[in-house]
Design a protein around this motif. Structure first.
Motif, PDB file in Angstrom:
ATOM      1  N   PRO A 127     -20.099  18.221  89.801  1.00 25.43           N
ATOM      2  CA  PRO A 127     -18.790  18.770  89.401  1.00 25.43           C
ATOM      3  C   PRO A 127     -18.934  20.023  88.562  1.00 25.43           C
ATOM      4  N   LYS A 128     -18.069  20.981  88.806  1.00 28.29           N
ATOM      5  CA  LYS A 128     -18.064  22.230  88.048  1.00 28.29           C
ATOM      6  C   LYS A 128     -16.988  22.175  86.954  1.00 28.29           C
ATOM      7  N   GLY A 129     -17.119  23.066  85.992  1.00 27.78           N
ATOM      8  CA  GLY A 129     -16.128  23.154  84.938  1.00 27.78           C
ATOM      9  C   GLY A 129     -16.345  22.202  83.778  1.00 27.78           C
ATOM     10  N   VAL A 156     -30.317  28.913  84.345  1.00 28.57           N
ATOM     11  CA  VAL A 156     -29.496  27.857  84.935  1.00 28.57           C
ATOM     12  C   VAL A 156     -28.069  27.941  84.379  1.00 28.57           C
ATOM     13  N   SER A 157     -27.102  27.417  85.125  1.00 29.57           N
ATOM     14  CA  SER A 157     -25.705  27.496  84.688  1.00 29.57           C
ATOM     15  C   SER A 157     -25.414  26.478  83.582  1.00 29.57           C
ATOM     16  N   ASP A 158     -24.453  26.823  82.724  1.00 31.10           N
ATOM     17  CA  ASP A 158     -24.005  25.894  81.690  1.00 31.10           C
ATOM     18  C   ASP A 158     -23.403  24.641  82.305  1.00 31.10           C
ATOM     19  N   PRO A 164     -20.672  27.901  75.888  1.00 32.86           N
ATOM     20  CA  PRO A 164     -22.084  28.111  76.223  1.00 32.86           C
ATOM     21  C   PRO A 164     -22.962  27.012  75.624  1.00 32.86           C
ATOM     22  N   ILE A 165     -23.929  26.558  76.409  1.00 34.15           N
ATOM     23  CA  ILE A 165     -24.833  25.497  75.961  1.00 34.15           C
ATOM     24  C   ILE A 165     -26.151  26.117  75.526  1.00 34.15           C
ATOM     25  N   HIS A 179     -33.364  26.625  89.238  1.00 35.00           N
ATOM     26  CA  HIS A 179     -31.975  27.115  89.219  1.00 35.00           C
ATOM     27  C   HIS A 179     -30.940  25.997  89.124  1.00 35.00           C
ATOM     28  N   GLY A 180     -31.393  24.750  88.990  1.00 36.27           N
ATOM     29  CA  GLY A 180     -30.457  23.646  88.809  1.00 36.27           C
ATOM     30  C   GLY A 180     -29.642  23.343  90.044  1.00 36.27           C
ATOM     31  N   LYS A 181     -30.279  22.801  91.076  1.00 33.79           N
ATOM     32  CA  LYS A 181     -29.601  22.544  92.344  1.00 33.79           C
ATOM     33  C   LYS A 181     -29.476  21.057  92.677  1.00 33.79           C
ATOM     34  N   VAL A 182     -30.360  20.223  92.138  1.00 30.66           N
ATOM     35  CA  VAL A 182     -30.378  18.812  92.531  1.00 30.66           C
ATOM     36  C   VAL A 182     -29.182  18.083  91.915  1.00 30.66           C
ATOM     37  N   ALA A 183     -28.374  17.460  92.758  1.00 26.53           N
ATOM     38  CA  ALA A 183     -27.171  16.738  92.302  1.00 26.53           C
ATOM     39  C   ALA A 183     -27.527  15.270  92.084  1.00 26.53           C
ATOM     40  N   TRP A 184     -28.083  14.986  90.922  1.00 26.15           N
ATOM     41  CA  TRP A 184     -28.454  13.608  90.596  1.00 26.15           C
ATOM     42  C   TRP A 184     -27.211  12.741  90.479  1.00 26.15           C
ATOM     43  N   LYS A 185     -27.299  11.497  90.948  1.00 29.07           N
ATOM     44  CA  LYS A 185     -26.200  10.551  90.800  1.00 29.07           C
ATOM     45  C   LYS A 185     -26.362   9.714  89.544  1.00 29.07           C
TER      46      LYS A 185
END
Length: 227
Positions: free
Chosen positions: A63-65, A115-117, A70-71, A92-98
């Motif tokens: 999920p985004k948002g 990587v994104s916040d 900023p972290i 780059h933070g791509k793996v969507a861990w459950k």
């Protein structure tokens, strides 16, 4: 003190690592043998790259948002006393861990400061640990040392994919190579070798000493080399 690093691979006779296209019963038996041999190393952390970890995580997206500010680019360790860690090289933070568990191991994501916040906020929301392996590129020597200093890891096993395994070897961080050679020829020229190193990053050949060679049930051969 640097952890002892083992690179554990499974390969066809002609050096291919990917198993897609192999007969399902053959692949299942080979995979079970590969994991059985891996357990003999009594490791406290196992390392894979993004592509391999995406297959394990089974997540489509995150999920985004979630980040409302900023972290800080500081490590986040949700668990420091796990019996075993699943370490994802995911710059780059791509793996969507459950969840924060993968194959009964606590997940630790190794990302870059680029990587994104939102991704960091997402990892925190499901208590996946993370730390930074560099500003824009991953420094594997730094990664290995951080795992030892922060989590107390002493034996790490690198299980691929080929680019991650090749990068560890190229960085001079691997103490032992373990390869299960399977009795088949893959023959597909577009499949990567067990160790892939980009030409511009390649430094020199890695010369090894054979430590053991054992024939396995089903015709495979388990080779172990030391640096």
């Amino acid at each position: 003190m640097k952890p002892y690093v083992i690179c554990h691979m499974m390969s066809s006779i002609d050096g291919h690592a990917l198993t897609d296209g192999w007969d399902r019963p053959f692949k299942k038996t080979a995979g079970e043998l590969y994991e059985k041999l891996a357990e003999t190393f009594a490791f406290d952390g196992w390392i894979c790259g993004r592509t391999t970890m995406e297959e394990i995580a089974h997540g489509d997206d995150y999920p985004k948002g979630l980040a409302t500010a900023p972290i800080p680019r500081t490590p986040y360790f949700a668990k420091r006393d796990a019996a075993r860690y699943a370490i994802a090289i995911d710059g780059h933070g791509k793996v969507a861990w459950k969840s924060n568990q993968a194959l009964d191991s606590h997940v630790v994501a190794v990302v870059t400061e680029a990587v994104s916040d939102d991704y960091l906020a997402y990892l925190q929301s499901i208590q996946v640990s993370y730390f930074f392996g560099g500003k824009t590129d991953i420094d594997l020597a730094q990664v290995v040392q951080t795992l030892a200093d922060e989590l107390g890891t002493r034996r790490l096993i690198v299980e691929g994919g080929p680019h991650v395994s090749g990068s560890f070897v190229n960085a001079g961080l691997v103490d032992e190579i373990s390869v299960l050679i399977l009795p088949l020829i893959d023959g597909r020229g577009d499949h990567p070798a067990s160790f892939e190193i980009a030409r511009e990053r390649w430094t020199q050949p890695s010369y090894l000493t054979l430590a053991s060679a054992e024939v396995q049930d089903g015709g495979g051969v388990w080779l172990r080399y030391k640096r």
